[in-house]
Scaffold this motif. Structure first.
Motif, PDB file in Angstrom:
ATOM      1  N   GLU A  87       0.821  -1.211   0.000  1.00 18.52           N
ATOM      2  CA  GLU A  87       0.000   0.000   0.000  1.00 18.52           C
ATOM      3  C   GLU A  87       0.853   1.258   0.000  1.00 18.52           C
ATOM      4  O   GLU A  87       1.834   1.359   0.735  1.00 18.52           O
ATOM      5  N   PRO A  89       0.738   5.630   0.248  1.00 16.79           N
ATOM      6  CA  PRO A  89      -0.107   6.698   0.802  1.00 16.79           C
ATOM      7  C   PRO A  89      -0.979   7.343  -0.264  1.00 16.79           C
ATOM      8  O   PRO A  89      -0.655   7.336  -1.452  1.00 16.79           O
ATOM      9  N   ASN A  90      -2.084   7.925   0.160  1.00 14.19           N
ATOM     10  CA  ASN A  90      -2.997   8.607  -0.764  1.00 14.19           C
ATOM     11  C   ASN A  90      -2.342   9.790  -1.460  1.00 14.19           C
ATOM     12  O   ASN A  90      -2.824  10.258  -2.495  1.00 14.19           O
ATOM     13  N   SER A  91      -1.266  10.296  -0.899  1.00 11.25           N
ATOM     14  CA  SER A  91      -0.591  11.464  -1.476  1.00 11.25           C
ATOM     15  C   SER A  91       0.253  11.114  -2.696  1.00 11.25           C
ATOM     16  O   SER A  91       0.706  12.010  -3.414  1.00 11.25           O
ATOM     17  N   HIS A  93       0.701   9.794  -6.411  1.00  4.17           N
ATOM     18  CA  HIS A  93      -0.172   9.715  -7.588  1.00  4.17           C
ATOM     19  C   HIS A  93       0.511   9.145  -8.830  1.00  4.17           C
ATOM     20  O   HIS A  93      -0.179   8.645  -9.716  1.00  4.17           O
ATOM     21  N   ARG A  99      -4.918   6.836 -10.412  1.00  4.05           N
ATOM     22  CA  ARG A  99      -4.438   8.167 -10.050  1.00  4.05           C
ATOM     23  C   ARG A  99      -3.628   8.709 -11.220  1.00  4.05           C
ATOM     24  O   ARG A  99      -3.135   7.956 -12.061  1.00  4.05           O
ATOM     25  N   SER A 103      -5.297  13.961 -10.738  1.00  7.11           N
ATOM     26  CA  SER A 103      -5.624  13.727  -9.325  1.00  7.11           C
ATOM     27  C   SER A 103      -4.544  14.289  -8.414  1.00  7.11           C
ATOM     28  O   SER A 103      -4.812  14.643  -7.261  1.00  7.11           O
ATOM     29  N   ASN A 104      -3.321  14.402  -8.936  1.00  8.40           N
ATOM     30  CA  ASN A 104      -2.227  14.990  -8.160  1.00  8.40           C
ATOM     31  C   ASN A 104      -2.416  16.498  -7.964  1.00  8.40           C
ATOM     32  O   ASN A 104      -2.102  17.048  -6.908  1.00  8.40           O
ATOM     33  N   THR A 192       1.218  16.328  -2.116  1.00  9.89           N
ATOM     34  CA  THR A 192       1.090  15.257  -3.095  1.00  9.89           C
ATOM     35  C   THR A 192       2.422  15.085  -3.831  1.00  9.89           C
ATOM     36  O   THR A 192       3.232  16.010  -3.918  1.00  9.89           O
ATOM     37  N   ILE A 291      -7.529  16.056   1.737  1.00 10.16           N
ATOM     38  CA  ILE A 291      -7.135  15.432   0.475  1.00 10.16           C
ATOM     39  C   ILE A 291      -5.627  15.494   0.330  1.00 10.16           C
ATOM     40  O   ILE A 291      -5.007  16.509   0.509  1.00 10.16           O
ATOM     41  N   ALA A 294      -2.352  11.596   3.548  1.00  3.99           N
ATOM     42  CA  ALA A 294      -2.708  10.241   3.942  1.00  3.99           C
ATOM     43  C   ALA A 294      -2.129   9.904   5.299  1.00  3.99           C
ATOM     44  O   ALA A 294      -1.253  10.595   5.800  1.00  3.99           O
TER      45      ALA A 294
END
Length: 298
Positions: A87, A89-91, A93, A99, A103-104, A192, A291, A294
């Motif tokens: 996994e 992090p959501n940050s 992209h 992504r 999205s970045n 990000t 947003i 993460a």
């Protein structure tokens, strides 16, 4: 089980996962040079179209080294069957499914202060030892990590242009990502990263944290391109114009999309790209502070 038997079992386990027989993989590794191409590209500035140059006028270059044939298949299987389960992090992209550069950029919409910087020579600066150490840090056994490194590096470094390289650079940068996420979470900064492009933004002036941010990056052993380091509002972030109330494509993309309207071609890449950007403006956004920041779990 003795160490020799464990080593053989780890190799067999890896081969089974990537769908190749041990003898095939051993043969491929013995002739690794035959499974890569190599060429040099001159870097161009996306805004001006001119060549990028060093201060002495020399044109900047990058070496592209894509993998071929069975090795490319093996690397694709390594990415999909082994690395993709780790996994991120959501940050992050770049090189992540679902992504993109769009999205970045989107999380930074509406933030008055924006800071962008770029990692210099990102791929060439990651050598085989660092790749191996990253796999060890992710709890792979030394033998498993050895074979993974052997199958994903070439000429003692991470080659640019293979199926696995972007995912591996994300893993190598993971510890630095976690430190940046932690800092930004504490101070209300959105962060990000799109491969080697790092972006930070906030509603509040965070200039006093820039040295902390840069120190985290450089202490991780990465080099920064200070020529691309910029602190201001309404920037172009990973090729997207980011404003307070929307994001949009650069003018040259809009012009090409408009030109496509007069063609009979069923393929309209610029129009599709422009639509993908603009449709995000019709989607209700979550608060910017939630947003791109993460948790630090991986």
């Amino acid at each position: 089980m003795n160490s020799s038997q464990f080593k053989k079992n780890e190799f067999k386990k890896l081969c089974a996962t990537i769908g190749f027989k041990p003898a095939q993989v051993e043969e491929l590794i013995s002739k690794l040079d035959a499974y890569y191409k190599e060429w040099v590209e001159q870097k161009t500035d996306k805004k001006t179209g001119d060549f990028k140059r060093f201060k002495d006028g020399t044109i900047k270059q990058r070496t592209i080294r894509p993998s071929l044939k069975e090795l490319k298949v093996i690397q694709t299987n390594i990415k999909n069957r082994i690395l993709a389960s780790i996994e991120l992090p959501n940050s992050v992209h770049g090189g992540v499914k679902k992504r993109s550069n769009i999205s970045n950029a989107k999380p930074h919409q509406g933030n008055k202060y924006q800071f962008t910087t770029d990692l210099q020579e990102f791929y060439p600066n990651i050598d085989f030892q660092r790749v191996y150490n990253t796999f060890i840090g992710l709890k792979f056994s030394p033998h498993y990590a050895h074979w993974l490194t052997k199958l994903t590096t070439w000429k003692y470094e991470l080659p640019q242009g293979t199926p696995t390289s972007t995912h591996i650079v994300n893993l190598v940068f993971l510890e630095t990502d976690k430190k940046l996420i932690d800092l930004c979470s504490k101070h209300g900064i959105t962060y990000t990263r799109y491969v080697d492009d790092l972006t930070f933004s906030s509603q509040q002036d965070f200039r006093h944290y820039l040295n902390d941010i840069l120190n985290i990056v450089t202490s991780g052993g990465f080099k920064l391109s200070y020529r691309k380091t910029k602190y201001s509002g309404n920037q172009t972030i990973t090729g997207i114009n980011v404003f307070l109330n929307k994001i949009d494509a650069p003018e040259k993309i809009i012009e090409k999309a408009n030109a496509e309207k007069n063609t009979k071609s069923t393929t309209k890449p610029f129009s599709n790209y422009l639509n993908n950007i603009r449709k995000t403006n019709r989607i209700k956004r979550k608060p910017a502070t939630n947003i791109g920041i993460a948790n630090s779990g991986a």
